[in-house]
Design an enzyme around this catalytic site. Structure first.
Site, PDB file in Angstrom:
ATOM      1  N   LYS A  49       0.840  -1.208   0.000  1.00 46.62           N
ATOM      2  CA  LYS A  49       0.000   0.000   0.000  1.00 46.62           C
ATOM      3  C   LYS A  49       0.869   1.251   0.000  1.00 46.62           C
ATOM      4  CE  LYS A  49      -1.866   1.713   3.958  1.00 46.62           C
ATOM      5  NZ  LYS A  49      -1.611   3.156   4.102  1.00 46.62           N
ATOM      6  N   ASN A  50       1.879   1.269   0.862  1.00 39.35           N
ATOM      7  CA  ASN A  50       2.670   2.495   1.036  1.00 39.35           C
ATOM      8  C   ASN A  50       3.619   2.767  -0.128  1.00 39.35           C
ATOM      9  OD1 ASN A  50       1.320   2.910   3.371  1.00 39.35           O
ATOM     10  ND2 ASN A  50       3.071   2.586   4.742  1.00 39.35           N
ATOM     11  N   CYS A  53      -5.281   8.338   9.516  1.00 33.91           N
ATOM     12  CA  CYS A  53      -5.322   7.629  10.806  1.00 33.91           C
ATOM     13  C   CYS A  53      -5.061   8.601  11.947  1.00 33.91           C
ATOM     14  CB  CYS A  53      -4.228   6.568  10.859  1.00 33.91           C
ATOM     15  SG  CYS A  53      -4.687   5.000  10.152  1.00 33.91           S
ATOM     16  N   ARG A  66       0.705  14.443  13.622  1.00 35.36           N
ATOM     17  CA  ARG A  66       1.165  14.273  12.242  1.00 35.36           C
ATOM     18  C   ARG A  66       1.154  15.579  11.430  1.00 35.36           C
ATOM     19  NH1 ARG A  66      -1.151   8.653   9.929  1.00 35.36           N
ATOM     20  NH2 ARG A  66       0.836   8.551   8.863  1.00 35.36           N
ATOM     21  N   ASP A  86       4.657   0.565  11.979  1.00 34.94           N
ATOM     22  CA  ASP A  86       3.450  -0.045  11.410  1.00 34.94           C
ATOM     23  C   ASP A  86       3.295  -1.515  11.814  1.00 34.94           C
ATOM     24  OD1 ASP A  86       2.684   2.291  10.252  1.00 34.94           O
ATOM     25  OD2 ASP A  86       3.223   1.750   8.198  1.00 34.94           O
ATOM     26  N   ARG A 126      -8.895  -0.451   4.580  1.00 30.78           N
ATOM     27  CA  ARG A 126      -8.013   0.578   4.011  1.00 30.78           C
ATOM     28  C   ARG A 126      -6.656  -0.014   3.640  1.00 30.78           C
ATOM     29  NH1 ARG A 126      -6.583   4.727   7.837  1.00 30.78           N
ATOM     30  NH2 ARG A 126      -5.171   5.059   6.120  1.00 30.78           N
TER      31      ARG A 126
HETATM   32  C1  UD1 Z   1       4.297   6.932   6.467  1.00 25.33           C
HETATM   33  C2  UD1 Z   1       3.454   5.700   6.242  1.00 25.33           C
HETATM   34  C3  UD1 Z   1       2.905   5.201   7.568  1.00 25.33           C
HETATM   35  C4  UD1 Z   1       4.042   4.965   8.556  1.00 25.33           C
HETATM   36  C5  UD1 Z   1       4.955   6.181   8.653  1.00 25.33           C
HETATM   37  C6  UD1 Z   1       6.218   5.928   9.478  1.00 25.33           C
HETATM   38  C7  UD1 Z   1       2.492   5.883   4.025  1.00 25.33           C
HETATM   39  C8  UD1 Z   1       1.274   6.104   3.193  1.00 25.33           C
HETATM   40  N1  UD1 Z   1       2.349   6.039   5.357  1.00 25.33           N
HETATM   41  O1  UD1 Z   1       3.468   7.928   7.044  1.00 25.33           O
HETATM   42  O2  UD1 Z   1       2.201   3.980   7.330  1.00 25.33           O
HETATM   43  O3  UD1 Z   1       3.519   4.684   9.824  1.00 25.33           O
HETATM   44  O4  UD1 Z   1       5.379   6.607   7.331  1.00 25.33           O
HETATM   45  O5  UD1 Z   1       6.917   4.863   8.952  1.00 25.33           O
HETATM   46  O6  UD1 Z   1       3.552   5.564   3.526  1.00 25.33           O
HETATM   47  N2  UD1 Z   1       6.512  14.591  10.886  1.00 25.33           N
HETATM   48  C9  UD1 Z   1       6.658  15.910  11.212  1.00 25.33           C
HETATM   49  N3  UD1 Z   1       6.509  16.842  10.209  1.00 25.33           N
HETATM   50  C10 UD1 Z   1       6.206  16.493   8.936  1.00 25.33           C
HETATM   51  C11 UD1 Z   1       6.069  15.138   8.619  1.00 25.33           C
HETATM   52  C12 UD1 Z   1       6.225  14.201   9.621  1.00 25.33           C
HETATM   53  O7  UD1 Z   1       6.939  16.262  12.350  1.00 25.33           O
HETATM   54  O8  UD1 Z   1       6.066  17.383   8.074  1.00 25.33           O
HETATM   55  C13 UD1 Z   1       6.676  13.574  11.945  1.00 25.33           C
HETATM   56  C14 UD1 Z   1       5.418  12.757  12.205  1.00 25.33           C
HETATM   57  O9  UD1 Z   1       4.535  13.417  13.063  1.00 25.33           O
HETATM   58  C15 UD1 Z   1       6.006  11.509  12.808  1.00 25.33           C
HETATM   59  C16 UD1 Z   1       7.332  11.350  12.054  1.00 25.33           C
HETATM   60  O10 UD1 Z   1       7.631  12.627  11.499  1.00 25.33           O
HETATM   61  O11 UD1 Z   1       6.272  11.704  14.169  1.00 25.33           O
HETATM   62  C17 UD1 Z   1       7.321  10.324  10.952  1.00 25.33           C
HETATM   63  O12 UD1 Z   1       6.202  10.531  10.112  1.00 25.33           O
HETATM   64  P1  UD1 Z   1       6.245  10.234   8.559  1.00 25.33           P
HETATM   65  O13 UD1 Z   1       7.403   9.315   8.271  1.00 25.33           O
HETATM   66  O14 UD1 Z   1       6.168  11.500   7.808  1.00 25.33           O
HETATM   67  O15 UD1 Z   1       4.900   9.435   8.353  1.00 25.33           O
HETATM   68  P2  UD1 Z   1       3.962   9.450   7.082  1.00 25.33           P
HETATM   69  O16 UD1 Z   1       4.762   9.730   5.863  1.00 25.33           O
HETATM   70  O17 UD1 Z   1       2.763  10.261   7.368  1.00 25.33           O
END
Ligand code: UD1
Length: 430
Positions: free
Chosen positions: A22-23, A126, A131, A316, A408
């Site tokens: 999915k990711n 989620c 986030r 995850d 999902r």
């Molecule tokens: C993606 C995955 C999700 C997984 C996560 C971490 C997809 C569709 N989703 O989510 O399944 O759990 O990676 O492996 O691929 N953060 C910030 N600022 C930002 C962006 C992120 O502070 O602009 C923080 C987040 O709050 C979190 C951390 O960085 O604490 C990691 O998040 P991130 O790797 O960005 O997760 P996603 O890309 O949303």
């Protein structure tokens, strides 16, 4: 709303086909915005999140065709999708669509790169912590975009196109790395992305971009070097297998005992999970066909770990591991370091008899002899599947409500598990 009913106690034996990730599929579909030519993706999982993203891309003007079934193809082989963004009809990603799935926010980078403007609603998805998207916006600003936030929307403009830049992330973010990569491939000049996430799904996207004519070095590492090109062309790409789905079914087999082949699982992407499973007393053997998981009679041993960005233990799989450890012979200590509110499954697992205490970002899981079936509620995607794992080993019947969360991210979960002997059925809602 559908429910899933599980009667626990059966061992799992057989083969489970692992679907496309999915990711990886979601950002790969978004990549189609970067070219007027056709991007053909195979092994695309049939998931609610994929269908939702399809709606969003169609709203931008992407034509999406799904190939029909071929002779000899079974239902577990994923879809072949052709995505053509000949012209971008609309650079607006509205709240009604983006709020349903966080990853749809990632259209921001490609729209900016291709059209020089985008208006994208701040995301939903989620409920696992706050986030934020500050790192995404920082990357776009570094690449020369002007960003404003107005009434819940990010309005981004780069009138004269994006320009290569040195982007150094403070922490590891999968989404922000995707955003920076997708935007910089069409920027003028060179970009360096330091402290990039090195999750296999990012490598998969980068490899697809290279097939489309992008110039990227350092793929699969934490420093990506991109030389911008003026245009990208069509390509064909197969989505990598879902390591989180594979890790999840590995925990199912570990929980119930038995012997399961996870067909097409990539053991190389699962090193941290395999390591933890072995510490827990579950055997994991890579084979030519995938990954074989078995536990015959041996007790489950408690483990101690932190979730980490790749190649560490994935957040995850944290909820699933916690479910497994509810029946270990002693106390496990699991620390969640990626998301601050990712313990929603704890309360629901307790309804099945689990003994878990929370101290901030750390869960102490005291193994119990017996779990007992009960009605429970799915809260987020990975938390829901942890309830499935616990229910498979619980005495009596568990009814999982709100299973749309599962849909999902898990393709035909109940079919895959029942084919291996689990007593699991979907009860259709009204
Ligand atoms: C993606 C995955 C999700 C997984 C996560 C971490 C997809 C569709 N989703 O989510 O399944 O759990 O990676 O492996 O691929 N953060 C910030 N600022 C930002 C962006 C992120 O502070 O602009 C923080 C987040 O709050 C979190 C951390 O960085 O604490 C990691 O998040 P991130 O790797 O960005 O997760 P996603 O890309 O949303």
């Amino acid at each position: 709303m559908d429910k899933i009913r599980i009667r626990g106690g059966n061992r799992l034996n057989g083969t489970i086909q692992i679907s496309g990730a999915k990711n990886a599929a979601l950002p790969l579909m978004i990549v189609s915005l970067l070219t007027p030519e056709t991007l053909t993706l195979s092994n695309v999982p049939r998931l609610a999140d994929v269908r939702q993203l399809q709606r969003i891309l169609q709203n931008h003007g992407v034509d999406i065709m799904v190939a029909g079934k071929r002779p000899g193809q079974n239902g577990m082989m994923g879809d072949v999708k052709q995505l053509s963004a000949k012209t971008i009809a609309d650079t607006l990603a509205p709240y009604e669509l983006v709020s349903k799935m966080r990853a749809s926010f990632w259209v921001l980078g490609p729209l900016l790169a291709r059209c020089g403007e985008a208006k994208v609603s701040l995301p939903g998805g989620c409920a696992i912590g706050t986030r934020p998207v500050d790192m995404h916006l920082h990357a776009m600003e570094k690449l020369g975009a002007e960003i404003e936030i107005e009434a819940g929307y990010v309005i981004a403009k780069a009138k004269h196109g994006l320009k290569g830049a040195h982007i150094k992330f403070d922490k590891v973010s999968v989404g922000a790395t995707h955003a920076a990569l997708m935007a910089s491939v069409l920027a003028q000049g060179d970009t360096i992305i330091e402290n990039a996430a090195s999750e296999p799904e990012i490598g998969d996207v980068a490899e697809c971009l290279v097939k489309m004519g992008a110039q990227i070095e350092g793929i699969h590492t934490s420093t990506l070097r991109i030389r911008g090109v003026t245009s990208l062309h069509g390509a064909e790409h197969r989505v990598i297998p879902d390591r989180i789905e594979a890790g999840t079914y590995a925990m199912c087999a570990g929980m119930t005992g038995g012997d399961v082949l996870l067909k097409d699982a990539n053991a190389g992407h699962l090193a941290a999970v395999i390591d933890v499973l072995r510490q827990a007393g579950v055997s994991a053997e890579p084979t030519n066909e995938g990954l074989k998981i078995y536990r015959n009679g041996q007790a489950l041993t408690p483990v101690k770990l932190d979730t980490q960005p790749y190649p560490g233990f994935p957040t995850d799989c944290q909820a699933q591991l916690m479910a497994l450890m509810t029946k270990a012979n002693g106390t496990s200590v699991i620390r969640e370091t990626i998301f601050e509110n990712r313990f929603m499954h704890v309360q629901e697992l307790a309804r099945l008899g689990a003994d878990i205490t929370l101290h901030g970002d750390t869960a102490e899981v005291h193994g119990v002899k017996k779990l007992t079936g009960a009605p429970v509620m799915a809260t987020d995607l990975r938390a829901s599947v942890s309830l499935v794992i616990a229910a498979l080993a619980a005495e009596g019947e568990t009814m999982i409500n709100r299973v749309y969360h599962l849909d999902r991210g898990f393709e035909t979960l109940e079919d895959k598990l029942s084919a291996c002997g689990a007593d699991i059925a979907r009860i259709a809602g009204n």
